[in-house]
Design a protein around this motif. Structure first.
Motif, short mmCIF file in Angstrom:
data_model
loop_
_atom_site.label_atom_id
_atom_site.label_comp_id
_atom_site.label_asym_id
_atom_site.label_seq_id
_atom_site.Cartn_x
_atom_site.Cartn_y
_atom_site.Cartn_z
N ASP A 50 0.75 -1.24 0.05
CA ASP A 50 0.23 0.06 0.05
C ASP A 50 0.95 1.19 0.11
N ASP A 54 1.27 4.15 -2.95
CA ASP A 54 1.14 5.60 -2.55
C ASP A 54 2.48 6.67 -3.04
N GLN A 78 -8.60 -2.10 -5.26
CA GLN A 78 -8.98 -0.93 -4.33
C GLN A 78 -8.86 0.27 -5.43
N ARG A 79 -7.84 0.25 -5.91
CA ARG A 79 -7.40 1.59 -6.58
C ARG A 79 -8.10 1.72 -8.14
N ALA A 81 -10.94 0.31 -8.37
CA ALA A 81 -12.51 0.42 -8.20
C ALA A 81 -12.41 1.89 -8.09
N SER A 82 -11.70 2.62 -7.36
CA SER A 82 -11.89 4.06 -7.09
C SER A 82 -11.54 4.72 -8.38
N GLY A 83 -10.84 4.09 -9.65
CA GLY A 83 -10.40 5.00 -10.64
C GLY A 83 -9.16 5.75 -10.60
N ALA A 84 -8.28 5.52 -9.49
CA ALA A 84 -7.23 6.15 -9.05
C ALA A 84 -6.12 5.32 -9.97
#
Length: 330
Positions: A50, A54, A78-79, A81-84
């Motif tokens: 993680d 970052d 997770q990233r 999914a968020s579009g990041a």
């Protein structure tokens, strides 16, 4: 040696795939510390991966045996999914066909196996690939590597022909996975010149030549003949344990400390710069955010030829390894 004045952030594999020269290693555990050798501790990956995301890492070196593919996949997911982050923005390597681990290690027998104990080698490779992709939550990996060329426990005089046939069978299965789009590029890890020569002879199609050979290389563990052979074959060399996994007090070596002082850098940055200027890619691993940033800040200085020679000279003697010696594998 690569031209130090060119951008050393990526390398192009022989099939045209562009690979970052630095990837974050995901083999967590106690390898060479003061405590008893234990092996993999995948729970350490949650925070470290993680933090790596970052702090700008977009390439990750995984393996079925490490037990961390689920952590890497979940954190990437997770990233996504968020579009990041998008799938195309990351480069994921994984490795299959790790031989059976010694019994004192906490590595699942389901993740490691010896080819002479498997009824259908190609099917085992396919099954493990499904498990790895499921854990990663991905439809493909960017690079798939044969983790080791054979068994650690083969007795002296173990049957070299059996091992050779097994390597060719595993490699053919890898070629089929690449043909289906499950891997954009395929390569090997811990292969010696003899292992590579045999594989290239047994599977001679140029398109199926290994794109990468990932081996232990650091200033105290060098194999110039192997690197020269790989270069001649168009095989990129990746250095794992680029700092000797913290062993041998490598980063306190006076030669490295002196060079670092001249450039206003850390010994670790000097070692990574040495790897890249020598034409390798490297897999630095750390759990500390400040070190993650530091390990990537290696593109604003250049080692001169004399400094490169001085670092090379540190590994002129017998190689000091933190992992098994591939030359003992038939």
């Amino acid at each position: 040696m690569r031209d130090a004045h060119h951008d050393l952030r990526t390398v192009t594999l022989h099939n045209g795939v562009r690979m970052p020269t630095l990837a974050f290693g995901t083999a967590f555990g106690d390898w060479v510390g003061a405590t008893a050798f234990q092996g993999f501790l995948p729970e350490q990956a949650w925070r470290a991966v993680d933090l790596a995301l970052d702090n700008g890492y977009r390439a990750f070196d995984c393996a079925h045996a490490y037990g961390t593919e689920r952590m890497v996949g979940t954190l990437l997911g997770q990233r996504f999914a968020s579009g990041a982050l998008t799938r195309e923005a990351v480069f994921i390597t994984t490795k299959l066909a790790h031989p059976a681990a010694p019994p004192h290690l906490n590595v699942s027998h389901k993740r490691t196996w010896d080819a002479d104990r498997v009824e259908d080698i190609a099917q085992r490779v396919r099954d493990d690939m499904v498990d790895s992709l499921d854990d990663l939550g991905l439809g493909y990996v960017d690079l798939l590597l044969v983790h080791w060329p054979g068994s650690f426990s083969a007795p002296p005089g173990g049957d070299p022909e059996v091992s050779r046939r097994a390597r060719a069978t595993i490699w053919r299965a890898f070629c089929a996975l690449a043909d289906k789009g499950a891997a954009r590029a395929i390569g090997v890890s811990n292969f010696t010149i003899d292992h590579l020569r045999q594989l290239i002879t047994d599977v001679p199609e140029p398109a199926y030549r290994p794109a990468v050979n990932q081996v232990e290389i650091h200033p105290y563990c060098r194999d110039p003949e192997l690197e020269a052979f790989c270069r001649a074959q168009g095989i990129v060399v990746t250095a794992y344990a680029p700092f000797a996994s913290g062993a041998f007090e490598l980063l306190r070596d006076p030669v490295l400390v002196a060079i670092a002082g001249r450039h206003g850098k850390s010994p670790g940055q000097v070692v990574l710069r040495w790897h890249l200027q020598r034409g390798r890619t490297a897999l630095p691993k750390t759990s500390r955010a400040e070190r993650m940033v530091e390990n990537q800040a290696i593109h604003d200085f250049v080692l001169d030829a004399e400094e490169i020679r001085a670092i090379d000279a540190l590994g002129a003697g017998v190689a000091r390894r933190t992992c098994p010696d591939p030359y003992t594998i038939v």
